[in-house]
Design a protein around this motif. Sequence first.
Motif, PDB file in Angstrom:
ATOM      1  N   ASN A  23       0.816  -1.213   0.000  1.00  0.00           N
ATOM      2  CA  ASN A  23       0.000   0.000   0.000  1.00  0.00           C
ATOM      3  C   ASN A  23       0.848   1.260   0.000  1.00  0.00           C
ATOM      4  OD1 ASN A  23      -3.184  -0.410   0.470  1.00  0.00           O
ATOM      5  ND2 ASN A  23      -2.077  -2.145   1.343  1.00  0.00           N
ATOM      6  N   ILE A  24       1.983   1.229   0.684  1.00  0.00           N
ATOM      7  CA  ILE A  24       2.872   2.390   0.676  1.00  0.00           C
ATOM      8  C   ILE A  24       3.442   2.616  -0.722  1.00  0.00           C
ATOM      9  CG2 ILE A  24       5.103   3.257   1.509  1.00  0.00           C
ATOM     10  CD1 ILE A  24       4.448   1.915   4.205  1.00  0.00           C
ATOM     11  N   ILE A  25       3.869   1.538  -1.381  1.00  0.00           N
ATOM     12  CA  ILE A  25       4.414   1.676  -2.738  1.00  0.00           C
ATOM     13  C   ILE A  25       3.354   2.205  -3.698  1.00  0.00           C
ATOM     14  CG2 ILE A  25       5.380   0.415  -4.702  1.00  0.00           C
ATOM     15  CD1 ILE A  25       7.358   0.847  -2.452  1.00  0.00           C
ATOM     16  N   PHE A  26       2.127   1.698  -3.589  1.00  0.00           N
ATOM     17  CA  PHE A  26       1.073   2.160  -4.497  1.00  0.00           C
ATOM     18  C   PHE A  26       0.706   3.627  -4.248  1.00  0.00           C
ATOM     19  CE2 PHE A  26      -0.090  -2.330  -5.555  1.00  0.00           C
ATOM     20  CZ  PHE A  26      -0.060  -2.174  -6.937  1.00  0.00           C
ATOM     21  N   GLN A  27       0.842   4.071  -2.989  1.00  0.00           N
ATOM     22  CA  GLN A  27       0.575   5.481  -2.707  1.00  0.00           C
ATOM     23  C   GLN A  27       1.587   6.386  -3.403  1.00  0.00           C
ATOM     24  OE1 GLN A  27      -1.935   6.964  -1.070  1.00  0.00           O
ATOM     25  NE2 GLN A  27      -2.938   4.983  -0.731  1.00  0.00           N
ATOM     26  N   MET A  28       2.802   5.880  -3.586  1.00  0.00           N
ATOM     27  CA  MET A  28       3.852   6.682  -4.223  1.00  0.00           C
ATOM     28  C   MET A  28       4.048   6.337  -5.698  1.00  0.00           C
ATOM     29  SD  MET A  28       6.777   6.659  -1.240  1.00  0.00           S
ATOM     30  CE  MET A  28       7.183   4.964  -1.589  1.00  0.00           C
TER      31      MET A  28
ATOM     32  N   ILE B 113       2.335   6.813  -8.501  1.00  0.00           N
ATOM     33  CA  ILE B 113       2.092   7.864  -9.487  1.00  0.00           C
ATOM     34  C   ILE B 113       2.651   9.189  -8.955  1.00  0.00           C
ATOM     35  CG2 ILE B 113       0.369   9.113 -10.825  1.00  0.00           C
ATOM     36  CD1 ILE B 113       0.685   6.179 -11.584  1.00  0.00           C
ATOM     37  N   ILE B 114       3.575   9.777  -9.686  1.00  0.00           N
ATOM     38  CA  ILE B 114       4.189  11.046  -9.313  1.00  0.00           C
ATOM     39  C   ILE B 114       3.686  12.126 -10.267  1.00  0.00           C
ATOM     40  CG2 ILE B 114       6.361  12.303  -9.012  1.00  0.00           C
ATOM     41  CD1 ILE B 114       7.695   9.587  -8.542  1.00  0.00           C
ATOM     42  N   VAL B 115       3.024  13.122  -9.723  1.00  0.00           N
ATOM     43  CA  VAL B 115       2.458  14.197 -10.521  1.00  0.00           C
ATOM     44  C   VAL B 115       3.342  15.432 -10.398  1.00  0.00           C
ATOM     45  CG1 VAL B 115       0.442  15.654 -10.936  1.00  0.00           C
ATOM     46  CG2 VAL B 115       0.137  13.289 -10.122  1.00  0.00           C
ATOM     47  N   THR B 116       3.863  15.889 -11.546  1.00  0.00           N
ATOM     48  CA  THR B 116       4.661  17.123 -11.583  1.00  0.00           C
ATOM     49  C   THR B 116       3.844  18.225 -12.265  1.00  0.00           C
ATOM     50  OG1 THR B 116       5.673  16.486 -13.687  1.00  0.00           O
ATOM     51  CG2 THR B 116       6.785  15.775 -11.671  1.00  0.00           C
ATOM     52  N   GLU B 117       4.467  19.363 -12.494  1.00  0.00           N
ATOM     53  CA  GLU B 117       3.747  20.498 -13.069  1.00  0.00           C
ATOM     54  C   GLU B 117       3.265  20.227 -14.490  1.00  0.00           C
ATOM     55  OE1 GLU B 117       6.240  23.874 -12.792  1.00  0.00           O
ATOM     56  OE2 GLU B 117       6.160  23.970 -10.590  1.00  0.00           O
TER      57      GLU B 117
ATOM     58  N   LEU C 269       6.454   5.794 -10.864  1.00  0.00           N
ATOM     59  CA  LEU C 269       7.570   5.737  -9.912  1.00  0.00           C
ATOM     60  C   LEU C 269       8.792   5.100 -10.541  1.00  0.00           C
ATOM     61  CD1 LEU C 269       8.633   6.094  -6.967  1.00  0.00           C
ATOM     62  CD2 LEU C 269       7.701   3.819  -6.478  1.00  0.00           C
ATOM     63  N   TYR C 270       8.565   4.081 -11.382  1.00  0.00           N
ATOM     64  CA  TYR C 270       9.688   3.410 -12.021  1.00  0.00           C
ATOM     65  C   TYR C 270      10.339   4.286 -13.090  1.00  0.00           C
ATOM     66  CZ  TYR C 270       7.912  -0.806  -9.736  1.00  0.00           C
ATOM     67  OH  TYR C 270       7.506  -1.729  -8.806  1.00  0.00           O
ATOM     68  N   ASP C 271       9.577   5.201 -13.693  1.00  0.00           N
ATOM     69  CA  ASP C 271      10.174   6.147 -14.628  1.00  0.00           C
ATOM     70  C   ASP C 271      11.122   7.099 -13.908  1.00  0.00           C
ATOM     71  OD1 ASP C 271       8.857   5.140 -16.845  1.00  0.00           O
ATOM     72  OD2 ASP C 271       7.082   6.371 -16.492  1.00  0.00           O
ATOM     73  N   GLN C 272      10.737   7.469 -12.694  1.00  0.00           N
ATOM     74  CA  GLN C 272      11.560   8.387 -11.908  1.00  0.00           C
ATOM     75  C   GLN C 272      12.778   7.675 -11.324  1.00  0.00           C
ATOM     76  OE1 GLN C 272      10.647  11.421 -12.015  1.00  0.00           O
ATOM     77  NE2 GLN C 272      11.714  12.552 -10.404  1.00  0.00           N
TER      78      GLN C 272
END
Length: 466
Positions: free
Chosen positions: A188-193, A195-199, A205-208
């Motif tokens: 659940n912690i991994i799924f919360q992080m 998707i990373i939304v930038t401007e 997360l794996y792209d980052q």
Amino acid sequence: MSEADFLLCQTILSAVQICLSAVFLALFFHPFLTGKKKGKMAVTALIFTLLYVVKALTPVGGWTCMILVSALLMAVSGYLGMERKFTLLLVVLFFSVRNLCILSVQSINYFTSRHFVREGDAVEHIFRNAVWNSILVVVIQICLFCALLYAVYVQVSKCVKELHDKEFHRRELCYLLLTPVTGIFFVNIIFQMFIIVTEDQVLNLYDQYPVLAWIVPVTAFLLYAGILAAIASWRQMSRLQEEKKTYFVEEQQIHAIKERMLQVDQFYHGIRQMKHEMKNHLTNIQGLLANGRYDEMERYITKMDGSMKVLELSIRTGNAVTDVIINDKYREAGEQKIQFESDFRYPASGGYDAYDIGIIIHNLLQNALEACVKMQSGKRYILISGRQKKKFYFIRVTNSFEGEVVFDKDSHLPRSTKRREVPLHGIGLSNVRREALKYMGDMDIKVKKNEFDVTVMLQQKNMEVM
């Protein structure tokens, strides 16, 4: 393929996953249910419906789904013949394995999506390839989940088969839940992080952090391995506790036999005293006879007869240990008005330990007495015999009983459908078999109508081994 078609395909795949999750959960629980068949069917349908509705409203691996399903199953656990703590364990194991599997497959999805979806393709091709990628990922996820869940089921079923009478303690439950609950939190912690939304864009997360595409599934499989290890270690510890309990019972039985042997020593001491005083008794009787005091002489002889009966062994087997045990059980049977017949002869050869044989006949006769005491009608009887045939010694106990006897598939020992009420199931026959194995022997059990028959075969040990 249009966007609408793509969304429809995604919805169908999601529904398929929901339905298969419900089916897997029902199949995972079904072998452990001991309630009525209607109850099994009802809970399967109820789980299926609940999962379908809840999963349609909550995200994958959502807390709502886990809490509701856990509460539902624990609420009906008594009706289904399952212990609540064991029900909770199964639910947590299921969701932990499922979530770890979903998380691991995300790494596969990260690599396969790059292959199926390429920049520069037409929008229709992108949607079509994305659907094929989703189908491939779902198939891999289902296959992986089946394999991982089956391995957990095998470990848990072994524990249930070997320790079917064992109840969970809170400490044991906390130990078993520690790793799977950690896995659920980790996912659940991994799924919360995830998707990373930038401007200006939305990143995976794996792209980052591309290295996480390898680290996360490895961590997930380590947590899964920890779940299997925890179940296996608990099984081993429980088995050792059962063996310790068995040895403790045997030691208690030997201790009780030794205490009775002290009483037997007093018995033989009384006989020696009686023999020593017999001359005085005869002199007193002759004096009463010479003086014509016949009434007093009769009372004197009656008193002597009563004293002799106290020191009398009704059954003699040829060994002090077996004398004590069989005569004690004979006396108990008489108090309960149970017919008791003995044709037991202790083996003349020196290849057997008296206490080993004592434990065998003690457990067999104790089971027989308890079974007869519980009879409400019919003839109550116990027959015991012991015969030497060349290098083999056979001990046989036959008794009447009431009720239904079911043989356990794994131990091949009888157990009743009412375990706590009928004494044919328990540690006694396990002790008998273990003692028989010391002498490269075996135990044979036969049930015919209302008669329970046990034959124990012992093979004489070499004197050098003894």
